[in-house]
Write an enzyme that holds these catalytic residues in place. Structure first.
Site, PDB file in Angstrom:
ATOM      1  N   LYS A   1      -1.740 -12.269  -6.537  1.00  8.10           N
ATOM      2  CA  LYS A   1      -0.611 -13.177  -6.284  1.00  8.10           C
ATOM      3  C   LYS A   1      -1.207 -14.456  -5.744  1.00  8.10           C
ATOM      4  CE  LYS A   1       1.175 -10.070  -3.400  1.00  8.10           C
ATOM      5  NZ  LYS A   1       2.585 -10.001  -3.590  1.00  8.10           N
ATOM      6  N   ARG A   2      -0.396 -15.532  -5.630  1.00  6.53           N
ATOM      7  CA  ARG A   2      -0.928 -16.750  -5.038  1.00  6.53           C
ATOM      8  C   ARG A   2      -1.510 -16.437  -3.657  1.00  6.53           C
ATOM      9  NH1 ARG A   2       0.043 -21.761  -7.720  1.00  6.53           N
ATOM     10  NH2 ARG A   2      -0.969 -22.661  -5.907  1.00  6.53           N
TER      11      ARG A   2
ATOM     12  N   HIS B   1      15.040 -19.870  -3.031  1.00  7.38           N
ATOM     13  CA  HIS B   1      13.848 -19.038  -3.199  1.00  7.38           C
ATOM     14  C   HIS B   1      12.997 -18.909  -1.954  1.00  7.38           C
ATOM     15  CE1 HIS B   1      13.660 -17.997  -7.503  1.00  7.38           C
ATOM     16  NE2 HIS B   1      14.396 -19.084  -7.664  1.00  7.38           N
TER      17      HIS B   1
ATOM     18  N   LYS C   1       6.488  -5.228 -11.028  1.00  6.31           N
ATOM     19  CA  LYS C   1       5.634  -4.961 -12.191  1.00  6.31           C
ATOM     20  C   LYS C   1       4.685  -3.807 -11.899  1.00  6.31           C
ATOM     21  CE  LYS C   1       5.482  -9.922 -12.687  1.00  6.31           C
ATOM     22  NZ  LYS C   1       4.538 -11.051 -12.547  1.00  6.31           N
TER      23      LYS C   1
ATOM     24  N   LYS D   1       1.328 -14.196   2.693  1.00  6.77           N
ATOM     25  CA  LYS D   1       1.116 -13.019   1.839  1.00  6.77           C
ATOM     26  C   LYS D   1      -0.015 -12.133   2.382  1.00  6.77           C
ATOM     27  CE  LYS D   1       2.742 -15.269  -2.458  1.00  6.77           C
ATOM     28  NZ  LYS D   1       3.678 -14.348  -3.157  1.00  6.77           N
TER      29      LYS D   1
ATOM     30  N   THR E   1       7.992 -10.447  -7.316  1.00  3.16           N
ATOM     31  CA  THR E   1       8.255  -9.785  -8.592  1.00  3.16           C
ATOM     32  C   THR E   1       7.029  -8.987  -9.003  1.00  3.16           C
ATOM     33  OG1 THR E   1       7.612 -11.843  -9.683  1.00  3.16           O
ATOM     34  CG2 THR E   1       9.972 -11.395  -9.510  1.00  3.16           C
TER      35      THR E   1
HETATM   36  C1  LIG Z   1       4.372 -11.793 -11.295  1.00  7.35           C
HETATM   37  C2  LIG Z   1       3.456 -12.914 -11.154  1.00  7.35           C
HETATM   38  C3  LIG Z   1       3.408 -13.653  -9.964  1.00  7.35           C
HETATM   39  C4  LIG Z   1       4.265 -13.313  -8.769  1.00  7.35           C
HETATM   40  O1  LIG Z   1       3.596 -12.358  -7.982  1.00  7.35           O
HETATM   41  P1  LIG Z   1       4.120 -12.001  -6.499  1.00  7.35           P
HETATM   42  O2  LIG Z   1       3.274 -10.820  -6.141  1.00  7.35           O
HETATM   43  O3  LIG Z   1       5.555 -11.653  -6.611  1.00  7.35           O
HETATM   44  O4  LIG Z   1       3.854 -13.182  -5.651  1.00  7.35           O
HETATM   45  C5  LIG Z   1       2.531 -14.701  -9.883  1.00  7.35           C
HETATM   46  N1  LIG Z   1       1.726 -15.024 -10.910  1.00  7.35           N
HETATM   47  C6  LIG Z   1       1.732 -14.333 -12.056  1.00  7.35           C
HETATM   48  C7  LIG Z   1       0.802 -14.729 -13.148  1.00  7.35           C
HETATM   49  C8  LIG Z   1       2.597 -13.262 -12.224  1.00  7.35           C
HETATM   50  O5  LIG Z   1       2.610 -12.606 -13.392  1.00  7.35           O
END
Ligand SMILES: *Cc1c(COP(=O)(O)O)cnc(C)c1O
Length: 841
Positions: A570-571, A379, A682, A576, A678
């Protein structure tokens, strides 16, 4: 009720699962179920029931309706063995369960509301609101595991997710004076109705102690482990129902408990406190999730957690073979074991130990079984995230495993020597044992050597994995390395999260899109249909209104739903680059201030995300965003033009509100650093346009939606590497970009920190000093792309068309497709439809 049934279905008739009294999916049946659970399970009277009571009652009623499918699924596998996927993951970020189970069962919102109205509750949302989500993961990795479990069940593939039932999940985030404050996540406090504890299937796990060699009855030289400490793992099973199918798989989460035998022993010799300490110690094992997303903390307790859940899980798999009378040599035909990152990689050594020490197999047979069963998903390429365990610590906790790892390594290095004679450097590099500096066990090397497949999680990432991180491994085993691009489940991320869009898709594509996302391409027929595009835009606007209400309730900030919702959730991590986005916001602000904002559309910039508690720079970035938000939102010149909000406590529940309400998806990581992402998927599925770099799955999203429907900017991974080798001077960039210089100057003057010029100094120094993630290198091009976004947004019909094409062309990113890839190329696992006998009404 169904007195017409020939059998009393509650009697344990073999192969018969139906209990018609708790199987009905209509409003009356749901109401009856709720009434019964309120009274008998919860001990409450309907007139005085709280929303939480009603949530529990509805959940139990829904759970009842899973049980037929759940037991039938277990029984199907028992009666007719079929290869089962064992997905091992230290994290499962499953999110709220009630709504997802309603959807997958086929109880519509309308039916649920008919039942609820009889308890004077008007909307299902009121009840869904009180559900606590189990935060058993940090972010993307844990959420991926949850999407995969849902898709496995929906595709009717027998699977079990193995993980840890943390008592405290990821912390809850509060914002105080602009800073992140972490609060313990007590997700179990109100009772959690979705788990079934199975104390009779508990497993013992050892730790510490020593090994002993002995000669067995046949004259074989063997080793045996005498642990100094034990814990018991109690499985807590969470049913995972597929969408409108009978398959209901399990998530088996282990809770650590103290061992009794040792308590009694110590008690007898008078060491009562010692016994209590062991009890406390072993219960602490599943107490808390480590809140580091990516970075390797290398803590002893974390290794203990990993071994704990992996050992329990493998014992569980072996036991299930035993129970069915299947010879142990058949293990690879019945189980395919997927390691979600290296967190469960100790499985390689533990499976070898169980096979050799406890089942008395010889080395070659054990190694053959192990390597035919285990596969590994990488990952990350970030060096700070690659798990390494200090050798001394590893030995003190898992002495027998270290012996086995040495032997695995010895045999492997023998192969390496034959292939690269005299090349000591390659041996040192590929060895499981890192000999440089303090000796350490490299978990990625262990996983790669044993796995029959190693996969990255997006095309670019898998390529970099082969070319940069593991070129020699890829040369030795070219066929081992493969790619499976991540995906997300459309049930949760479109159907549940975005009912307004779902209705539109049902009408124009047909309801089959939900299990076949490629059908969404049918939307392309509508791309020039003005009326439809207006409807598309109006649907988005209605979802944005809801989020605006939430933002107002949470932060007190009023935002205009018709403004461009520009979102980064995101985190929080330097790679990022939330700070790149924040700098862009300052530039936007300065342009308005300086009267250079002609043609700039009103924007609402939304941030959300948690920082690891020990990650100083990430926490400062949160403070920075909040400082900017405070200054901008208080400035009358910004009224109706620019708003900035940081939404606290980003989790699955909040995510479900945010992705559907976004116009612009910020995917701005430094190229080569984000394995896949991911969130990007979304957003795109829900019709947001992406502004992003050529990183992770952004590359594939852009290819699929078309470059004209994606705002690309930034240096490529190769260009970043070149900058790095040729000497990167961020200060020189500042000199050539007046807007950037002005933004940095204002920050240094304390403009976003009530005059405190020191507060953000470390951030400024970081950016103008080393700028390790090339924020300034990409700044100018990012501004250029943001101007393009602004241009595109002003032609709303064109924007809606681009948005529609994003939804239409991102079906590939359904986790159903990912799981089909895993099944075909790695697991060799197949669907196994479950039949329910004895008529379920
Ligand atoms: C999808 C998701 C992530 C991952 O987000 P990235 O933008 O891919 O880092 C992290 N936390 C939650 C709650 C999510 O639903």
């Amino acid at each position: 009720m169904s007195s017409s049934h020939p059998l009393d279905l509650r009697l344990p008739t073999p192969g018969c699962f139906a209990d018609p009294e708790r199987a009905g999916l209509d409003a009356d049946a749901v109401f009856d179920g709720m009434t019964e659970h309120l009274f008998f399970t919860l001990g409450k009277l309907a007139p005085t029931a709280s929303n939480h009571d009603l949530y529990m009652a509805l959940s139990y009623a829904v759970r009842d309706r899973l049980m037929t499918r759940y037991l039938a699924s277990l029984e199907a596998i028992r009666a007719r063995p079929h290869k089962t996927v064992a997905y091992l993951s230290a994290e499962f970020l499953i999110g709220p369960q009630l709504n997802s189970n309603l959807l997958n069962l086929g109880i519509s919102k309308d039916i649920a509301e008919q039942a609820l109205r009889r308890f004077r509750i008007e909307s299902l949302d009121q009840i869904l609101e009180v559900e606590e989500e189990p935060g058993l993961g940090n972010g993307g990795l844990g959420r991926l595991a949850a999407c995969y479990m849902e898709s496995l069940a929906s595709l009717q593939v027998p699977a079990i997710g193995y993980g840890i039932r943390y008592e405290f999940g990821i912390f809850n985030q509060l914002i105080r004076d602009g800073w992140q404050v972490e609060v313990t996540d007590k997700w179990l406090k109100g009772g959690w109705p979705w788990e079934l504890p199975q104390p009779e299937e508990a497993c013992f796990v050892g730790f510490g102690g020593r090994t002993e060699s002995y000669t067995d009855g046949k004259g074989n030289y063997r080793s045996r482990w005498i642990p100094s400490e034990h814990a018991i793992g109690i499985p807590h099973d969470v049913p995972v129902l597929g969408y409108r199918v009978n398959t209901c798989n399990r998530l088996r989460l282990w809770r650590a408990d103290a061992t009794e035998s040792f308590d009694f022993y110590a008690f007898n010799i008078g060491d009562y406190y010692g016994a209590v300490e062991e009890k406390v110690g072993s219960e602490t094992l599943s107490k808390v999730l480590y809140p580091n997303d990516g970075t390797d903390e290398g803590r002893r307790l974390r290794l203990k957690q990993q071994h704990f859940f992996v050992s329990c899980s493998l014992q569980d798999m072996l036991r299930s073979l035993g129970n069915r009378g299947i010879p142990i040599e058949e293990f690879p035909n019945h189980w395919t074991v997927q390691l979600n990152d290296t967190h469960p990689a100790i499985a390689v050594a533990e499976l070898m130990r169980l096979l050799i020490d406890e089942h008395y197999l010889d080395w070659d047979t054990a190694w053959d079984i192990t390597t035919r069963s285990v596969a590994y998903t990488n990952h990350t390429l970030l060096p700070e995230a690659l798990e390494k365990w200090d050798l001394t610590r590893f030995r003190s906790l898992l002495p027998r495993h270290l012996e086995l790892i040495y032997e695995i390594n010895r045999r492997f290095l023998q192969q390496v020597r034959l292939r690269y004679p005299g090349n000591d450097a390659i041996q040192r590099k590929l060895s499981i044992i890192d000999e440089d500096g303090g000796k350490a066990v490299r978990m990625a090397n262990l996983a790669t050597i044993a796995a029959h497949h190693v996969n990255g999680v997006a095309a670019l990432h898998s390529d970099l994995l082969k070319r940069q991180l593991m070129p020699e491994f890829a040369e030795i085993w070219p066929e081992k390395f493969t790619n499976v691009t991540n995906g997300v489940t459309p049930r949760r991320w479109v159907a549940l999260a975005n009912p307004a869009l779902s209705r539109l898709l049902d009408e124009h594509v047909g309801p089959e899109w939900i299990t076949n996302m490629e059908l969404l391409t049918k939307l392309e027929e509508r791309q020039h249909d003005t009326a439809f595009l207006e409807q598309w835009g109006a649907t988005k606007l209605s979802v944005k209104r809801k989020l605006a209400g939430y933002i107002h309730r949470q932060t007190g900030v009023l935002v205009d739903p018709s403004s461009l919702f520009d979102v980064q959730v995101k985190r929080i991590h330097e790679y990022k680059r939330q700070h790149l986005n924040a700098l862009q916001v300052i530039t936007h602000y300065l342009r308005i201030k300086n009267g250079q904002a002609e043609g700039m559309a009103p924007r609402t910039v939304i941030f959300g995300g948690k920082a690891a508690p020990g990650y100083y720079m990430a926490k400062l970035i949160i403070r920075f965003i909040n400082g900017i938000a405070e200054t901008i939102n208080a400035d009358p010149d910004m009224e109706g033009r620019l708003r900035v909000v940081f939404l606290p406590d980003y989790n699955v529940k909040l995510a479900e509100q945010i992705y559907p309400a976004s116009d612009l998806s910020e995917q701005v990581s430094t190229a080569g650093k984000e394995a896949s992402g991911t969130g990007n998927m979304k957003f795109a599925m829900n019709g947001a346009l992406t502004i992003g770099t050529l990183d992770g799955a952004n590359v594939e999203i852009r290819e699929r939606v078309g470059p004209e429907n994606f705002f690309l900017f930034g240096k490529t991974e190769t260009e970043i590497m070149e900058l790095q080798t040729n000497g990167y001077r961020p200060r020189q960039i500042v000199e050539t970009l007046p807007e950037l210089a002005e933004a940095l100057r204002l920050i240094g003057l304390g403009h976003f920190s009530n005059g405190d010029g020191e507060l953000f100094r470390p951030l400024l120094d970081n950016l103008t000093g080393f700028d390790p993630f090339f924020v300034l290198a990409d700044f100018a091009d990012y501004l250029r792309a943001q101007d393009e976004v602004n241009q595109a947004w002003t032609n709303r019909k064109q924007w809606n068309r681009m948005s529609l094409l994003n939804t239409a062309r991102t079906g590939f990113f359904s986790s159903d497709r990912s799981i089909q890839d895993y099944c075909q190329t790695i697991w060799k696992a197949e669907p196994f439809p479950v039949e329910i006998t004895c008529d379920v009404p």
